[in-house]
Design a protein around this motif. Structure first.
Motif, mmCIF file in Angstrom:
data_model
loop_
_atom_site.group_PDB
_atom_site.id
_atom_site.type_symbol
_atom_site.label_atom_id
_atom_site.label_comp_id
_atom_site.label_asym_id
_atom_site.label_seq_id
_atom_site.Cartn_x
_atom_site.Cartn_y
_atom_site.Cartn_z
ATOM 1 N N LYS A 155 0.824 -1.213 0.000
ATOM 2 C CA LYS A 155 0.000 0.000 0.000
ATOM 3 C C LYS A 155 0.854 1.256 0.000
ATOM 4 C CE LYS A 155 -2.076 3.295 2.591
ATOM 5 N NZ LYS A 155 -2.183 3.959 3.879
ATOM 6 N N SER A 209 -3.544 5.020 -2.368
ATOM 7 C CA SER A 209 -4.418 6.054 -1.813
ATOM 8 C C SER A 209 -4.534 7.190 -2.815
ATOM 9 C CB SER A 209 -3.815 6.633 -0.542
ATOM 10 O OG SER A 209 -3.852 5.697 0.471
ATOM 11 N N THR A 215 -8.458 13.589 -0.738
ATOM 12 C CA THR A 215 -9.612 13.123 0.059
ATOM 13 C C THR A 215 -10.090 14.223 1.008
ATOM 14 O OG1 THR A 215 -8.572 10.951 -0.012
ATOM 15 C CG2 THR A 215 -10.515 11.161 1.369
ATOM 16 N N SER A 267 -8.221 2.924 2.970
ATOM 17 C CA SER A 267 -7.428 2.201 1.964
ATOM 18 C C SER A 267 -6.655 1.052 2.613
ATOM 19 C CB SER A 267 -6.484 3.148 1.225
ATOM 20 O OG SER A 267 -5.566 3.699 2.107
#
Ligand SMILES: Nc1ncnc2c1ncn2[C@@H]1O[C@H](COP(=O)(O)OP(=O)(O)O)[C@@H](O)[C@H]1O
Ligand SMILES: N[C@@H](CC(=O)OP(=O)(O)O)C(=O)O
Length: 474
Positions: free
Chosen positions: A7, A41, A47, A220
């Protein structure tokens, strides 16, 4: 040897061009290039613009839309997202054709979302439809835009540089599926061979249970951990801007921090309680249960093994991290409280109702103090409810900060004593301090202006450059 699931957080995503030459491609050949599934992400800040600012609470599209009567503030907010997305991908893409394609993608998704919101507003002008009933879906729709955009951009950049990258969009855009998270992931991964292609998966996944409803921000990592568990990954890796360090390198200086070689989920939980989110607690649970080892690394130093996080206790007592956050101390003082039960439960009830997060608490004969991670606005509502419930009580809230010293095992290190001393020696004052018998963290309550210097002072004394200070005091 199976694959890894990896990630990349927003802060690192904003430096995608550098990541291309380190993490993604670097000097890898075909054998080492593949076997990795990436979960991305949204680019840093996106975001926040789509929903609301994670730290300051400043309204984004979602918050503005939720409050919109006739006013159209959310339209401009959506324009700001579009501009920020274009700026983010322009900064990392190096071919005009890719820039054009990414801009087209932004245009299509943003205008699609805008039309959806307009239609919904129109529909809800009829008495039978309530906007409030759809807010969660709107939150999901909006957040998915950020990850779809960053995954798309990543795929473009990698394909341009000869990687067999494949976009895996879990955001459910214009699809009618009513699928669970596991079904969504399994269906999307079907037919993909991570050993010969590089899946770039959106960190947001649309699903029946609602990723945002269940896990909220930091989601995420939930997608990431499910994906790792479902595909039987050899290891799950979180790439960060820095090594997971003894303190925020931006605060105490990169040259002063120490890298964590290893820690455990207990420490990770304490970190997320402090708002640091080394890993989302729900994600940690998934990985722990699936027995997938977790590693946290510096995205820009792919050769470094980083920090291994598992269930193991420490070999020796040591301070591992010093961190802190701004809090509000909510104090309820009532003389009648002595010997009467129920006060605690009533306060908890109010805090739960207003969705206020408790970081820590302390109480004595007639006073209960909660240290909360919330806004003053939410605090006013809490105070009002409490005053109605306990009209005789003196209820106050005060803006303060909490610094925390954390480690798998702090026993025998006298963290409380030495910490208080360090704070005093630096001419500051601890308004409160506490430590539980389990010895994994020690908390110091200080004035907000003192938080940074207190973290520095604590870091100095417990990590500093004196290596022996890490060991049990003889
Ligand atoms: N102990 C710590 N070790 C490393 N980074 C930290 C620490 N505490 C705070 N940070 C900060 O976290 C920031 C974001 O980290 P990262 O996880 O890469 O971002 P994201 O949340 O976008 O994934 C870094 O820029 C760094 O300043
Ligand atoms: N971008 C989303 C999802 C996420 O998890 O991001 P990050 O990995 O940058 O914390 C958020 O802020 O909630």
């Amino acid at each position: 040897m199976t694959h890894t699931v990896e990630k990349i957080g927003g802060t690192s995503m904003s430096r995608l061009d550098a990541l291309r030459d380190t993490l993604f491609i670097g000097d890898r050949d075909d054998d080492t290039l593949y076997g990795r599934i990436f979960v991305v992400s949204a680019f840093g800040g996106i975001t926040n613009l789509l929903l609301e600012h994670k730290k300051t609470g400043e309204a984004g599209v979602y918050a503005l839309f939720a409050n919109a009567d006739s006013d159209h503030g959310w339209h401009e907010a959506l324009d700001r997202v579009s501009a920020a997305m274009i700026q983010a991908h322009d900064a990392v893409l190096d071919h005009d054709a890719d820039r054009e394609q990414a801009a087209q993608f932004v245009q299509e998704r943003i205008e699609g979302a805008r039309n959806c919101l307009i239609d919904l507003q129109r529909l809800c002008s009829y008495g039978h439809f309530r906007l409030a009933e759809h807010m969660l879906q709107i939150r999901e729709l909006l957040s998915g835009l950020g990850e779809a955009h960053s995954a798309m951009t990543t795929t473009l950049i990698l394909q341009r540089h000869g990687v067999n990258a494949r976009l895996v969009d879990l955001s459910g855009w214009r699809d009618d599926g009513d699928v669970t998270l596991d079904e969504r992931i399994n269906a999307a991964m079907e037919g993909i061979d991570p050993m010969t292609e590089m899946p770039i998966v959106t960190g947001y996944a649309q699903c029946a249970e609602g990723l945002m409803r269940e896990y909220d921000r930091g989601y995420s990592e939930v997608t990431f951990s499910r994906l790792a568990a479902l595909t039987g990954a050899r290891e799950a890796i979180i790439h960060k801007e820095f090594h997971l360090s003894s303190a925020d390198p931006n605060l105490v200086g990169q040259e002063n921090v120490r890298k964590l070689g290893r820690t455990n989920y207990d420490v990770a939980d304490q970190l997320s309680n402090m708002g640091m989110e080394a890993i989302h607690p729900k994600a940690a649970k998934t990985l722990r249960q699936a027995e997938v080892p977790l590693r946290v690394t510096n995205a820009f130093e792919p050769g470094d093994p980083g920090t291994l996080i598992d269930d193991q206790p420490a070999d020796a007592a040591a301070v591992e991290i010093v961190t802190g956050l701004d809090i509000i101390a909510l104090e309820l003082f009532e003389q009648d409280m002595v010997g009467v039960k129920g006060y605690d439960a009533a306060i908890l009830d109010v805090l739960t109702r207003h969705d206020v997060r408790i970081v820590s608490k302390v109480s004595n004969a007639n006073t209960i103090t909660h240290y909360l991670d919330t806004s003053l606005k939410a605090m006013r509502r809490v105070e009002k409810d409490l005053a109605a419930r306990y009209p005789q009580a003196l209820i106050t809230s005060r803006k303060l900060a909490l610094a925390s010293v954390i480690g798998r095992d702090l026993s025998g290190l006298s963290v409380l004593t030495r910490g208080l001393q360090a704070i005093a020696e630096n001419s500051m004052e601890a308004i409160g301090a506490s430590q539980g018998p389990r010895n994994v963290d020690t908390q110091f309550i200080v004035e907000r202006d003192d938080l940074k210097p207190v973290i520095k002072a604590l870091h100095d004394v417990f990590i500093g450059d004196g290596k022996q200070s890490l060991r049990r005091a003889a």
